[in-house]
Design a protein around this motif. Structure first.
Motif, PDB file in Angstrom:
ATOM      1  N   SER A 141       0.833  -1.202   0.000  1.00 18.99           N
ATOM      2  CA  SER A 141       0.000   0.000   0.000  1.00 18.99           C
ATOM      3  C   SER A 141       0.874   1.260   0.000  1.00 18.99           C
ATOM      4  CB  SER A 141      -0.910  -0.008   1.232  1.00 18.99           C
ATOM      5  OG  SER A 141      -1.638   1.183   1.345  1.00 18.99           O
ATOM      6  N   ARG A 142       1.924   1.248   0.796  1.00 14.65           N
ATOM      7  CA  ARG A 142       2.828   2.410   0.859  1.00 14.65           C
ATOM      8  C   ARG A 142       3.557   2.584  -0.475  1.00 14.65           C
ATOM      9  NH1 ARG A 142       4.374   3.936   6.746  1.00 14.65           N
ATOM     10  NH2 ARG A 142       5.122   5.704   5.570  1.00 14.65           N
ATOM     11  N   VAL A 143       4.014   1.472  -1.050  1.00 21.65           N
ATOM     12  CA  VAL A 143       4.758   1.560  -2.308  1.00 21.65           C
ATOM     13  C   VAL A 143       3.842   2.017  -3.435  1.00 21.65           C
ATOM     14  CG1 VAL A 143       6.071   0.228  -4.013  1.00 21.65           C
ATOM     15  CG2 VAL A 143       6.472  -0.144  -1.571  1.00 21.65           C
ATOM     16  N   HIS A 144       2.594   1.545  -3.448  1.00 14.32           N
ATOM     17  CA  HIS A 144       1.619   2.013  -4.446  1.00 14.32           C
ATOM     18  C   HIS A 144       1.475   3.528  -4.388  1.00 14.32           C
ATOM     19  CE1 HIS A 144      -0.402  -1.240  -6.645  1.00 14.32           C
ATOM     20  NE2 HIS A 144      -0.226  -2.003  -5.585  1.00 14.32           N
ATOM     21  N   THR A 145       1.466   4.062  -3.173  1.00 19.39           N
ATOM     22  CA  THR A 145       1.245   5.500  -2.977  1.00 19.39           C
ATOM     23  C   THR A 145       2.504   6.329  -3.210  1.00 19.39           C
ATOM     24  OG1 THR A 145      -0.443   4.986  -1.330  1.00 19.39           O
ATOM     25  CG2 THR A 145       0.425   7.230  -1.327  1.00 19.39           C
ATOM     26  N   ALA A 146       3.640   5.833  -2.708  1.00 20.58           N
ATOM     27  CA  ALA A 146       4.850   6.658  -2.631  1.00 20.58           C
ATOM     28  C   ALA A 146       5.976   6.232  -3.566  1.00 20.58           C
ATOM     29  CB  ALA A 146       5.372   6.652  -1.194  1.00 20.58           C
ATOM     30  N   GLY A 147       5.865   5.045  -4.176  1.00 17.30           N
ATOM     31  CA  GLY A 147       6.988   4.547  -4.955  1.00 17.30           C
ATOM     32  C   GLY A 147       8.127   4.121  -4.039  1.00 17.30           C
ATOM     33  N   LEU A 148       9.357   4.159  -4.539  1.00 16.92           N
ATOM     34  CA  LEU A 148      10.503   3.684  -3.761  1.00 16.92           C
ATOM     35  C   LEU A 148      11.435   4.799  -3.307  1.00 16.92           C
ATOM     36  CD1 LEU A 148      11.463   0.418  -5.708  1.00 16.92           C
ATOM     37  CD2 LEU A 148      10.276   0.600  -3.520  1.00 16.92           C
ATOM     38  N   ASP A 149      11.066   6.043  -3.561  1.00 14.93           N
ATOM     39  CA  ASP A 149      11.887   7.148  -3.077  1.00 14.93           C
ATOM     40  C   ASP A 149      11.843   7.165  -1.547  1.00 14.93           C
ATOM     41  OD1 ASP A 149      11.432  10.435  -2.273  1.00 14.93           O
ATOM     42  OD2 ASP A 149      13.291   9.784  -3.230  1.00 14.93           O
ATOM     43  N   PRO A 150      12.987   6.999  -0.859  1.00 13.99           N
ATOM     44  CA  PRO A 150      12.970   6.864   0.606  1.00 13.99           C
ATOM     45  C   PRO A 150      12.286   8.025   1.315  1.00 13.99           C
ATOM     46  CG  PRO A 150      15.127   6.246  -0.254  1.00 13.99           C
ATOM     47  CD  PRO A 150      14.353   6.829  -1.406  1.00 13.99           C
ATOM     48  N   TRP A 151      12.426   9.227   0.786  1.00 17.40           N
ATOM     49  CA  TRP A 151      11.834  10.399   1.426  1.00 17.40           C
ATOM     50  C   TRP A 151      10.312  10.296   1.449  1.00 17.40           C
ATOM     51  CZ3 TRP A 151      13.329  13.903   4.679  1.00 17.40           C
ATOM     52  CH2 TRP A 151      12.596  15.083   4.853  1.00 17.40           C
ATOM     53  N   ARG A 152       9.725   9.887   0.301  1.00 15.68           N
ATOM     54  CA  ARG A 152       8.261   9.755   0.220  1.00 15.68           C
ATOM     55  C   ARG A 152       7.778   8.479   0.897  1.00 15.68           C
ATOM     56  NH1 ARG A 152       5.767   9.574  -5.018  1.00 15.68           N
ATOM     57  NH2 ARG A 152       3.889  10.087  -3.872  1.00 15.68           N
ATOM     58  N   LEU A 153       8.575   7.413   0.806  1.00 16.75           N
ATOM     59  CA  LEU A 153       8.180   6.113   1.344  1.00 16.75           C
ATOM     60  C   LEU A 153       8.271   6.069   2.868  1.00 16.75           C
ATOM     61  CD1 LEU A 153       7.347   3.198   0.532  1.00 16.75           C
ATOM     62  CD2 LEU A 153       9.789   2.650   0.378  1.00 16.75           C
ATOM     63  N   GLY A 154       9.080   6.963   3.448  1.00 22.01           N
ATOM     64  CA  GLY A 154       9.262   6.955   4.891  1.00 22.01           C
ATOM     65  C   GLY A 154      10.249   5.900   5.358  1.00 22.01           C
ATOM     66  N   GLY A 155      11.125   5.489   4.452  1.00 22.66           N
ATOM     67  CA  GLY A 155      12.132   4.488   4.792  1.00 22.66           C
ATOM     68  C   GLY A 155      12.760   3.927   3.530  1.00 22.66           C
ATOM     69  N   GLU A 156      13.756   3.096   3.722  1.00 25.60           N
ATOM     70  CA  GLU A 156      14.415   2.449   2.583  1.00 25.60           C
ATOM     71  C   GLU A 156      13.762   1.107   2.280  1.00 25.60           C
ATOM     72  OE1 GLU A 156      18.995   4.087   3.180  1.00 25.60           O
ATOM     73  OE2 GLU A 156      18.487   2.077   3.888  1.00 25.60           O
ATOM     74  N   MET A 157      13.835   0.703   1.018  1.00 25.37           N
ATOM     75  CA  MET A 157      13.463  -0.653   0.645  1.00 25.37           C
ATOM     76  C   MET A 157      14.735  -1.385   0.256  1.00 25.37           C
ATOM     77  SD  MET A 157      10.813  -2.650   0.438  1.00 25.37           S
ATOM     78  CE  MET A 157       9.313  -1.794  -0.061  1.00 25.37           C
ATOM     79  N   TRP A 158      15.063  -2.421   1.016  1.00 27.18           N
ATOM     80  CA  TRP A 158      16.247  -3.217   0.705  1.00 27.18           C
ATOM     81  C   TRP A 158      15.845  -4.378  -0.195  1.00 27.18           C
ATOM     82  CZ3 TRP A 158      17.818  -3.860   6.553  1.00 27.18           C
ATOM     83  CH2 TRP A 158      18.152  -2.590   7.065  1.00 27.18           C
ATOM     84  N   GLY A 159      16.660  -4.660  -1.177  1.00 27.11           N
ATOM     85  CA  GLY A 159      16.402  -5.776  -2.072  1.00 27.11           C
ATOM     86  C   GLY A 159      17.495  -6.821  -1.962  1.00 27.11           C
TER      87      GLY A 159
END
Length: 282
Positions: free
Chosen positions: A34-52
């Motif tokens: 849900s967060r990624v749908h809204t904010a994408g993967l930009d850490p600033w908008r996402l509220g954190g990092e996405m590690w892969g």
């Protein structure tokens, strides 16, 4: 045969690959998806990092590292890699939460450096339904909370959070972040309540996460003086009707295993256990 594995912080250009992983388990991953749908993967908008975590050049597992640390479709090797990265970075999250198996492994690896936790909830049943109950009528008084009712809903939200988590959401920043989150849910039409004749909230719940495939109900609360009066099941049926009609074809929630009254109410409206989450609270 040796396989090449690597872990890195994902970038906005990795969005399609990340969504493909999240879509593998749409119910389990609803919160992060849900967060990624809204904010994408930009850490600033996402509220954190996405590690892969990559194996043989393919993105296999994810870990959301924000206010929560959340392993996603994480294999044992991926969990080890995420634990190494988290240990090096130091604890910045207020909880670790996710599917019970990977989360338990992650906590075992992090506890020596991050522990002790304030509380560990090792088994929180994940419950799902895709239909309305035929034996519980929706409470006709449960409705969407209006934008001008923030002062009405906020005390109930604070009471629920404090009771559930054990600390007040107003601690630290005076509640600014929490108030913004409640306002966001109210503004998007995903906050629901029943008020009594004095305008006091007696039942409330939110649809906290929503994707095209699934949504997650959270924050279910009945005012203490109204508990045992049969409000929870009809209230949940009403929220479920909104969820399945307006939001997504599947609704889920997770609940503390010791909350037998809540589990019974959810079963009454058709929720079935399909797995378990685990939460480590700091």
């Amino acid at each position: 045969m040796l396989t090449q594995t690597t872990t890195r912080v994902l970038e906005p250009s990795d969005l399609d690959a990340a969504m493909a992983v999240l879509d593998r388990e749409p119910v389990t991953n609803a919160f992060v998806a849900s967060r990624v749908h809204t904010a994408g993967l930009d850490p600033w908008r996402l509220g954190g990092e996405m590690w892969g975590w990559y194996a043989d050049g393919m993105l296999q597992s994810l870990c959301y590292a924000g206010a929560n640390l959340v392993p996603i479709c994480a294999t044992p090797d991926a969990v080890r890699a995420f634990a190494d990265r988290a240990r090096r970075a130091g604890r910045r999250c207020s909880s670790i939460v996710g599917p019970a198996g990977p989360t338990a492994q992650l906590w075992r690896l992090l506890e020596p450096s991050w522990g002790p936790a304030r509380e560990v909830r090792a088994h929180q049943p994940l419950m799902v339904t895709d239909r309305l109950p035929d034996n519980v009528a929706p409470d006709p008084y449960v409705r969407r909370v209006r934008k001008d009712e923030m002062e009405t809903i906020m005390p109930a939200c604070v009471a629920m959070f404090t009771e559930e988590v054990g600390i007040s959401p107003l601690a630290g920043d005076g509640g600014l972040l929490y108030q913004a989150r409640v306002a966001e849910l109210v503004g998007s039409g995903r906050s629901f309540a029943r008020l009594d004749e004095y305008g006091k909230v007696v039942f409330k719940a939110e649809i906290g996460a929503a994707t095209p495939q699934a949504c997650q109900i959270q924050g279910v609360w009945v005012a203490p003086e109204y508990r045992g009066h049969g409000l929870a099941a009809p209230g949940m049926a009403a929220v479920l009707r909104y969820a399945l009609t307006d939001v997504a074809p599947v609704a889920s929630l997770y609940v503390n295993d010791f909350n037998t009254a809540a589990r019974a109410a959810y079963r009454r409206v058709g929720f079935q256990e399909v797995g378990a989450f685990m939460s480590v609270l700091f």
